[in-house]
Scaffold this motif. Structure first.
Motif, PDB file in Angstrom:
ATOM      1  N   ILE A 183      97.583  29.963 -26.990  1.00 15.73           N
ATOM      2  CA  ILE A 183      96.547  30.152 -25.971  1.00 15.73           C
ATOM      3  C   ILE A 183      95.179  29.672 -26.457  1.00 15.73           C
ATOM      4  O   ILE A 183      94.424  29.069 -25.690  1.00 15.73           O
ATOM      5  N   ALA A 184      94.858  29.898 -27.714  1.00 23.22           N
ATOM      6  CA  ALA A 184      93.559  29.450 -28.235  1.00 23.22           C
ATOM      7  C   ALA A 184      93.403  27.937 -28.091  1.00 23.22           C
ATOM      8  O   ALA A 184      92.309  27.447 -27.788  1.00 23.22           O
ATOM      9  N   ILE A 185      94.486  27.213 -28.272  1.00 21.90           N
ATOM     10  CA  ILE A 185      94.435  25.748 -28.188  1.00 21.90           C
ATOM     11  C   ILE A 185      94.256  25.282 -26.747  1.00 21.90           C
ATOM     12  O   ILE A 185      93.467  24.371 -26.478  1.00 21.90           O
ATOM     13  N   ILE A 186      94.951  25.904 -25.802  1.00 22.98           N
ATOM     14  CA  ILE A 186      94.771  25.443 -24.419  1.00 22.98           C
ATOM     15  C   ILE A 186      93.403  25.859 -23.874  1.00 22.98           C
ATOM     16  O   ILE A 186      92.861  25.186 -22.996  1.00 22.98           O
ATOM     17  N   LEU A 187      92.840  26.946 -24.394  1.00 18.55           N
ATOM     18  CA  LEU A 187      91.472  27.287 -24.010  1.00 18.55           C
ATOM     19  C   LEU A 187      90.497  26.231 -24.538  1.00 18.55           C
ATOM     20  O   LEU A 187      89.527  25.876 -23.872  1.00 18.55           O
ATOM     21  N   GLN A 188      90.775  25.725 -25.723  1.00 20.29           N
ATOM     22  CA  GLN A 188      89.919  24.727 -26.360  1.00 20.29           C
ATOM     23  C   GLN A 188      90.030  23.364 -25.674  1.00 20.29           C
ATOM     24  O   GLN A 188      89.028  22.726 -25.395  1.00 20.29           O
TER      25      GLN A 188
ATOM     26  N   GLY B 261      97.412  21.857 -18.000  1.00 24.55           N
ATOM     27  CA  GLY B 261      97.856  21.674 -16.624  1.00 24.55           C
ATOM     28  C   GLY B 261      98.339  22.992 -16.048  1.00 24.55           C
ATOM     29  O   GLY B 261      98.725  23.903 -16.781  1.00 24.55           O
ATOM     30  N   THR B 262      98.299  23.094 -14.744  1.00 24.00           N
ATOM     31  CA  THR B 262      98.794  24.295 -14.065  1.00 24.00           C
ATOM     32  C   THR B 262     100.171  24.010 -13.491  1.00 24.00           C
ATOM     33  O   THR B 262     100.591  22.856 -13.405  1.00 24.00           O
ATOM     34  N   GLY B 263     100.845  25.035 -13.089  1.00 25.94           N
ATOM     35  CA  GLY B 263     102.179  24.883 -12.515  1.00 25.94           C
ATOM     36  C   GLY B 263     102.170  24.164 -11.175  1.00 25.94           C
ATOM     37  O   GLY B 263     103.194  23.669 -10.721  1.00 25.94           O
ATOM     38  N   THR B 264     101.011  24.069 -10.540  1.00 21.60           N
ATOM     39  CA  THR B 264     100.926  23.416  -9.232  1.00 21.60           C
ATOM     40  C   THR B 264     100.338  22.020  -9.317  1.00 21.60           C
ATOM     41  O   THR B 264      99.968  21.434  -8.309  1.00 21.60           O
ATOM     42  N   GLY B 265     100.225  21.481 -10.539  1.00 22.08           N
ATOM     43  CA  GLY B 265      99.727  20.114 -10.704  1.00 22.08           C
ATOM     44  C   GLY B 265      98.227  20.013 -10.922  1.00 22.08           C
ATOM     45  O   GLY B 265      97.693  18.915 -11.012  1.00 22.08           O
ATOM     46  N   GLY B 266      97.569  21.125 -11.002  1.00 21.02           N
ATOM     47  CA  GLY B 266      96.127  21.095 -11.250  1.00 21.02           C
ATOM     48  C   GLY B 266      95.810  21.013 -12.733  1.00 21.02           C
ATOM     49  O   GLY B 266      96.699  20.950 -13.578  1.00 21.02           O
ATOM     50  N   TRP B 267      94.537  21.002 -13.033  1.00 22.50           N
ATOM     51  CA  TRP B 267      94.080  20.936 -14.412  1.00 22.50           C
ATOM     52  C   TRP B 267      92.984  21.958 -14.645  1.00 22.50           C
ATOM     53  O   TRP B 267      92.047  22.060 -13.846  1.00 22.50           O
ATOM     54  N   VAL B 268      93.109  22.721 -15.711  1.00 22.04           N
ATOM     55  CA  VAL B 268      92.072  23.650 -16.127  1.00 22.04           C
ATOM     56  C   VAL B 268      91.387  23.027 -17.337  1.00 22.04           C
ATOM     57  O   VAL B 268      92.027  22.786 -18.369  1.00 22.04           O
TER      58      VAL B 268
END
Length: 125
Positions: A81-86, A90-97
């Motif tokens: 989780i620390a790495i994806i926060l950094q 991608g989200t399960g619906t094709g979006g990007w955070v």
């Protein structure tokens, strides 16, 4: 052709290198590790707080080599989780955070302090 001549000895260089080798003691690294964990925890974006509370450090001491590394144990479904926060994810619906660079600014002052303290110790007369 390049030629080098040397007079005297390398006692000053040898003394400098010996002091550099002994500069960082394990107790000092433990202090820096605790400070790094505190800095990372306070800078980590908080939802549940689990990622912020999951920082820890490890000191590796091998022959002629000592290092400190920081890790985060919050892994969900194989994802750190620390790495994806950094870096974002991608989200399960094709979006990007989008990610947020929080690790580097948090830990940089700790690394700077290690370097400054080591330099002060090595250059003592």
């Amino acid at each position: 052709m390049i030629t080098f001549r040397q007079k005297g000895d390398f006692s000053k260089l040898t003394r400098f290198l010996e002091r550099a080798k002994e500069t960082v003691h394990l107790g000092d690294l433990d202090q820096y590790g605790r400070a790094g964990v505190a800095a990372l925890a306070s800078a980590t974006p908080v939802d549940s707080g689990e990622t912020a509370q999951s920082w820890y450090y490890e000191i590796t001491n091998k022959k002629g080599f000592v290092s400190i590394s920081f890790h985060n144990s919050n892994i969900q479904n194989g994802v750190p989780i620390a790495i994806i926060l950094q870096y974002g994810h991608g989200t399960g619906t094709g979006g990007w955070v989008a990610g947020r660079d929080y690790i580097n600014p948090a830990i940089r002052p700790i690394f700077d302090q290690i370097a400054n303290d080591a330099w002060k110790e090595v250059t003592k007369t």
